[in-house]
Design an enzyme around this catalytic site. Structure first.
Site, PDB file in Angstrom:
ATOM      1  CG  HIS A 475      12.708  44.906  27.314  1.00 49.69           C
ATOM      2  ND1 HIS A 475      12.729  45.602  27.623  1.00 49.69           N
ATOM      3  CD2 HIS A 475      11.928  44.616  25.831  1.00 49.69           C
ATOM      4  CE1 HIS A 475      13.027  46.921  27.344  1.00 49.69           C
ATOM      5  NE2 HIS A 475      11.702  46.265  26.213  1.00 49.69           N
ATOM      6  CD  GLU A 476      11.667  41.786  23.290  1.00 51.02           C
ATOM      7  OE1 GLU A 476      10.136  41.858  23.886  1.00 51.02           O
ATOM      8  OE2 GLU A 476      12.343  42.358  23.037  1.00 51.02           O
ATOM      9  CG  HIS A 479       6.802  44.323  25.329  1.00 59.27           C
ATOM     10  ND1 HIS A 479       6.529  45.471  25.405  1.00 59.27           N
ATOM     11  CD2 HIS A 479       9.020  44.964  25.144  1.00 59.27           C
ATOM     12  CE1 HIS A 479       7.828  46.338  25.484  1.00 59.27           C
ATOM     13  NE2 HIS A 479       8.697  46.027  25.033  1.00 59.27           N
ATOM     14  CG  HIS A 482       1.245  46.191  28.410  1.00 60.03           C
ATOM     15  ND1 HIS A 482       1.998  47.136  28.089  1.00 60.03           N
ATOM     16  CD2 HIS A 482       0.418  46.922  29.102  1.00 60.03           C
ATOM     17  CE1 HIS A 482       1.409  48.195  28.248  1.00 60.03           C
ATOM     18  NE2 HIS A 482       0.037  47.991  28.922  1.00 60.03           N
TER      19      HIS A 482
HETATM   20 ZN    ZN Z   1      10.820  46.866  23.851  1.00 59.08          ZN
END
Ligand code: ZN
Length: 686
Positions: A475-476, A479, A482
């Site tokens: 998940h991290e 990010h 991105h």
């Molecule tokens: Zn998040």
């Protein structure tokens, strides 16, 4: 200047050893001075020579030094906290917040920005700059820049009152949480509790001077396991009742504060020309307005309502069978306990069995392998030391290259294990936002970080993650990608600076790779034997994934519904009893219980502990899940490791930041608007 003011130094490889608390005051002062001088230049513009560069372009870099210094300091406060540093940060905090807040209310600046925005030159800007102009104007206007002086003053008053009473709201939650404790002397009352929870309670008691006792509090890690596992019904009831007092009893009652916060937000929205606070808050997010967010929530509700009722009935029946009682509404302190008992009985799945398959180094390596293939990139770990400093010896540093061009796109730090000086949770952040090659200059790489509090290595074993931790790492890193893969010519529109209900798409989509057999086999390997996860264990993990998923789903929808109704339809509720309003709003979102609890709004910090926060935005959690589940269907259809699909996602979503509206980017990738079906299917609710 750089050697005298280390927090302002522009070195790409940050000299962490020089960022000491004794420099904070002088460096923040210097940064504020530079930022103030930059603002003054925009105020005193010669209107004859006005251009993008002297207005919006200048505004974009007004606080570059301050952002850098303040960002580094706040980062250190999160990962290497100490008293001296904390003091220096708190001393600077009021000046820094006041500076940032002053910009949209500065008449001279706003006037000059408008002169350019209305000029012929503004019509000729490229799409990204045009969007930056539009977004900046919208954000100034939403902060009150266009109001007459008296109304502007009223907005400032509302903001200042809001920050005061939302602070009081969160203090009440914190203080009433901490005002309660339960110290148990009779070990037999703890039957059913996992050893880890018992050990934590014993350590807590010992820390408070109680020998051979167990202390419980209303902090979730303490009370959660009791509600889930403790066989003693009376113990669970005691904890549940205590939990109901948070933000409600004695000196900590938040009821009046909630109504006042809602009124102030409504007044602010009306001053700015909106029907309600949700419409103001959501105007520049994907949902666009409160009604649309409500409709989203209510649609999902209707689609899972039957499954939710079935969950509830099945659990009631199961409890009745096991306990030899009549089926019927359960007590609120029984639900979690019986749900857990049934889960264990039906799935025979212990999450701990997965741990040996997730040694941290293989997880990272496998994850890098997956994204390298998908996005045609290469990730290399760099040796840290004198050349590349880190803030703590456990921290690692990586470079990320584009395979097609060979360019360094960015670098990142990863710091995965807990220590006392680090705050809890996991997060991604960034230090530098880079730029694509432009104006004859080469590419400026990005610099980011990811941090967590994952299981540590014990003895000579590698750190063995549980599945939730693996998901968090993915998940991290989503990010972070991105940020690192952004190719946007305006820094403040780059990377993760996107609409609130879109920002979790790149992160949550990565979690899908932790559930798919093909991708799991690339990183889930037994740390001793190198074997992949056995098929039987994989099947058990999948089966347990959606146990009672309608209940969790409905709980999230209910929280979003409560939030939206309060912020969209305040007129319907004004002057009424909060608990009655709560029951009315959530009538179809809660299972019937034998005892009604008070409204959880009194401890709903997401909504009421800051001026905006998650207010009118709680629905975003589900919104982003719809996006990630839906977008992942394209990977499933075309091959989850298909580089062409990956490239399309990189191009349409990851490289674009906020340079175009989120719904356009989404449609670029999927060729259509988001569809809720994939999330329902993934949750076993289709
Ligand atoms: Zn998040």
């Amino acid at each position: 200047m750089q050697t005298n003011h280390p927090f302002l130094a522009e070195d790409y490889h940050i000299r962490w050893s020089t960022l000491t608390p004794d420099h904070v005051e002088a460096d923040i002062d210097k940064a504020l001075e530079i930022a103030e001088a930059n603002l003054e230049k925009i105020r005193l513009l010669d209107l004859a020579k006005i251009s993008y560069e002297t207005t919006f372009g200048a505004l974009e870099v007004v606080s570059e030094d301050l952002d850098r210094a303040w960002g580094r300091l706040n980062h250190l406060d999160s990962v290497c906290n100490n008293d001296e540093q904390r003091e220096a940060l708190n001393a600077a905090l009021p000046r820094v917040t006041a500076f940032y807040a002053s910009i949209p209310l500065d008449d001279a600046i706003w006037e000059n920005l408008k002169v350019f925005a209305d000029s012929a030159a503004a019509k000729d800007l490229d799409a990204t700059r045009e969007r930056f102009v539009d977004e900046t104007c919208a954000s100034f206007i939403q902060s009150g820049a266009d109001l007459p002086a008296d109304q502007k003053a009223r907005v400032a008053e509302l903001e200042s009152r809001l920050s005061e009473i939302t602070q009081k709201f969160s203090e009440n939650v914190l203080d009433s949480t901490n005002a309660w404790e339960l110290v148990i002397e009779d070990e037999s009352r703890l039957a059913g509790l996992p050893e880890s929870a018992k050990a934590a309670a014993a350590a807590d008691a010992e820390g408070k001077g109680h020998k051979d006792k167990w202390r419980f509090t209303l902090q979730y890690p303490s009370m959660g396991p009791v509600l889930q596992y403790a066989d003693d019904d009376d113990l669970r009831r005691q904890i549940w009742e205590a939990n109901c007092t948070i933000g409600r009893d004695d000196d900590f009652d938040n009821t009046a504060l909630i109504w006042e916060i809602l009124e102030l937000r409504q007044e602010k929205a009306e001053l700015l020309g909106y029907d309600n606070f949700a419409d103001l808050t959501l105007e520049r997010r994907m949902a666009r307005n409160g009604e649309a967010a409500l409709k989203f929530t209510e649609d999902l509700h209707d689609r899972i309502a039957d499954a939710f009722l079935k969950d509830t009935e099945e659990l009631q029946l199961w409890k009745a069978e096991q306990s030899g009682t009549e089926p019927g509404p359960m007590q609120p302190w029984e639900v979690g306990y019986w749900a857990e008992k049934r889960r264990k009985a039906e799935y025979d799945f212990d999450e701990e069995e997965l741990r040996p398959y997730f040694p941290l180094p293989s997880v990272m390596e496998g994850m890098f392998g997956i994204v390298s293939k998908l996005y045609n990139i290469r990730i290399e770990e760099r040796e840290t030391g004198e050349d590349i400093e880190v803030w703590h010896p456990e921290c690692c540093f990586y470079d990320l290259f584009d395979n097609a061009s060979g360019e360094l796109l960015g670098s990142f730090y990863a710091d995965w294990h807990p220590r006392e000086s680090k705050r809890g949770g996991a997060w991604m952040n960034y230090f530098e936002t880079g730029l694509p090659p432009m104006n004859g200059e080469p590419r400026e790489p990005h610099l980011g970080l990811m941090v967590g509090n994952m299981t540590k290595p014990i003895g000579d074993k590698p750190a063995l993650m549980d599945h939730r931790e693996v998901e968090t790492i993915f998940h991290e890193f989503g990010h972070l990608l991105h940020h690192l893969l952004a190719d946007v010519t305006v820094k403040s529109l780059s990377g993760t600076n996107v609409a609130w209900d879109f920002v979790e798409l790149p992160s949550q989509i990565m979690e899908n790779f932790c559930w798919d057999r093909q991708s799991l086999d690339l990183f889930a390997r037994h740390y001793e034997t190198g074997d992949p996860i056995p098929e039987s264990l994989y099947q058990k993990m999948l089966a347990a994934r959606n146990y009672m998923s309608a209940s969790g789903f409905m709980r999230q929808l209910g929280l979003g519904k409560l939030d939206l109704n309060l912020h969209v339809k305040l007129n319907d509720y004004r002057g009424r009893d909060l608990d009655e309003v709560d029951r009315e709003i959530l009538a179809d979102y809660k299972a019937p219980l034998a005892t009604d609890g008070p409204s959880m709004a009194r401890r709903f910090s997401h909504l009421f502990s800051s001026s905006t926060g998650y207010a009118a935005g709680y629905y975003s959690y589900k919104w982003a899940e719809v996006l990630d589940a839906d977008a992942f269907t394209r990977f499933q259809k075309e091959g989850i490791l298909n580089p062409e699909t990956g490239q399309a996602f990189r191009e349409a979503i990851l490289s674009k930041g906020n340079s175009a509206p989120a719904d356009e980017l989404y449609e670029d990738f999927m060729g259509r608007a988001p569809d809720q079906a994939a999330l329902l299917e993934r949750s076993g609710l289709a």
